[in-house]
Design an enzyme around this catalytic site. Sequence first.
Site, mmCIF file in Angstrom:
data_model
loop_
_atom_site.group_PDB
_atom_site.id
_atom_site.type_symbol
_atom_site.label_atom_id
_atom_site.label_comp_id
_atom_site.label_asym_id
_atom_site.label_seq_id
_atom_site.Cartn_x
_atom_site.Cartn_y
_atom_site.Cartn_z
ATOM 1 C CB CYS A 1 -0.970 -0.035 1.208
ATOM 2 S SG CYS A 1 -1.785 1.628 1.534
ATOM 3 C CB CYS B 1 -0.212 2.286 4.339
ATOM 4 S SG CYS B 1 -1.929 1.793 3.622
ATOM 5 C CG ASP B 2 3.536 0.643 4.453
ATOM 6 O OD1 ASP B 2 3.122 1.183 5.469
ATOM 7 O OD2 ASP B 2 2.858 -0.543 4.041
#
Length: 310
Positions: free
Chosen positions: A136, A139-140
Site C-alpha cells: 500500500c 500507507c507505507d
Amino acid sequence: MAQNPVYDMIVVGGGPGGYTAALYAARAGLNVLVLEKLSAGGQMALTETIDNYPGFAQGVDGFTLAETMQQQAERFGARSEYAEVTALDLTADLKVLQTSAGAFAARTVVLATGADPRPLGLPDEEALTGRGVAYCAACDGMRYKGKTVVVVGGGNSAAEDALLLTRIARKVILVHRRDTLRATKIYHEPLRQAENLEFRWNSVVTALLHDGQLNGVRLRDLTTGAETELPCDAVFVSVGRQPATELVAGQLERDAAGYLVADETTRTSLPGVFAVGDVRTKPLRQVVTAVADGAVAVHMAEQYLAGGAL
Ligand code: NAP
C-alpha cells in the site's frame, strides 16, 4: 449466544458496502449488527484521497469517509462489534456466526469482507513485509522518501501507487509483465511524463534480494529470458486482490478466483445470504459500486424476511 439477540441482519465487514447495508437496514427498522475486525472502512480507509466518489468536489480521504459512513449507520441504530469472525454456519434459516467476541445469530447475513492485496508468492516475501516489501503506497510510501522503489503491476492500483510514489521517492521503477498497462487511460500520460519514473515492460520479479532488509529484486525479461538484478529500497506489490472468502468455502458458490458468485441482486447461492462490494463477482470494484450493493442487499433481504422472493 444466549445474551445476544437474534438479529434481523448481521453484516460481516465494515467497509463502504457493509456500512451502507447497515444504514439501509437500520432505516428499514431492522435490528442490524456490523462485525468488523479492526476499524471501519476496509481497503477504502487506506486510500489517501478518493476522487471518484460523487459528492466530494475536492475529493475525500478514505479514513474520514469510512468513519462518516459508520456514524451515519449508527445514527439510525446500527450496532458495531469489533470482533473477528472465525466460523459461519449459513445453511439453516438461523445463521450462526462464531467470533472472537462470542457467537451471534441472525436471520440474514450480508458478507462484505472485501478483498486483500495479492502477494507475488516469492520466497521470503512474508518475512520481508514491512522490511522493504509493501502492499500500500498510501500507507507505507513515506518510509521510502528519497529512495529507489519498484512497483509491480499494471492495473489502476499500480498506476496510482506509482504516481503517488513519484512524489515521494527519488526513483520509481514500474515493472509490468506485459508491454502495455491495464490501467485506465487517465493514468498513462501522467506516468509517461513523470521524470523520475522508468518502465520495465515484459518483466517479472523472480526473487527478492535482501540481508534481512530488502535491497534489490531479480527481474526476468519475458521476451529474452535474461535475468538482471536491480538494486532498490522497496518493492510495492500491486498485482490485484484476493477476496476474503475462505471462511465460507464449501457453503457458498465461488468463482475460479474465489469471489462469491452473486449478481446485481447480491443474492448468493444460499437463501438469506447476500454478498456486497469487492467480495462478489462484478465488473467494477469501486466504492460507488460497493455502496450500491449495500442498498440492494437490504432491499432483497427485506423481501426474503417477508417470506417473498429470495
Ligand atoms: P487489477 O486491475 O486486477 O490489476 C492487476 C495487475 O497486476 C494487472 O496489470 C496484472 O497483469 C498484474 N498481475 C497480476 N498478477 C501478477 C503477478 N503474479 N505478477 C505480476 N503481475 C501480476 O488489480 P488492481 O489494480 O489492484 O485493481 C483492482 C480493482 O480495483 C480493479 O477493478 C480496479 O479498476 C479497481 N481500482 C480502481 C481505481 C480507480 O478507479 N481510481 C484505483 C484502484 C483500483 P495483467 O495486466 O497482465 O493481467
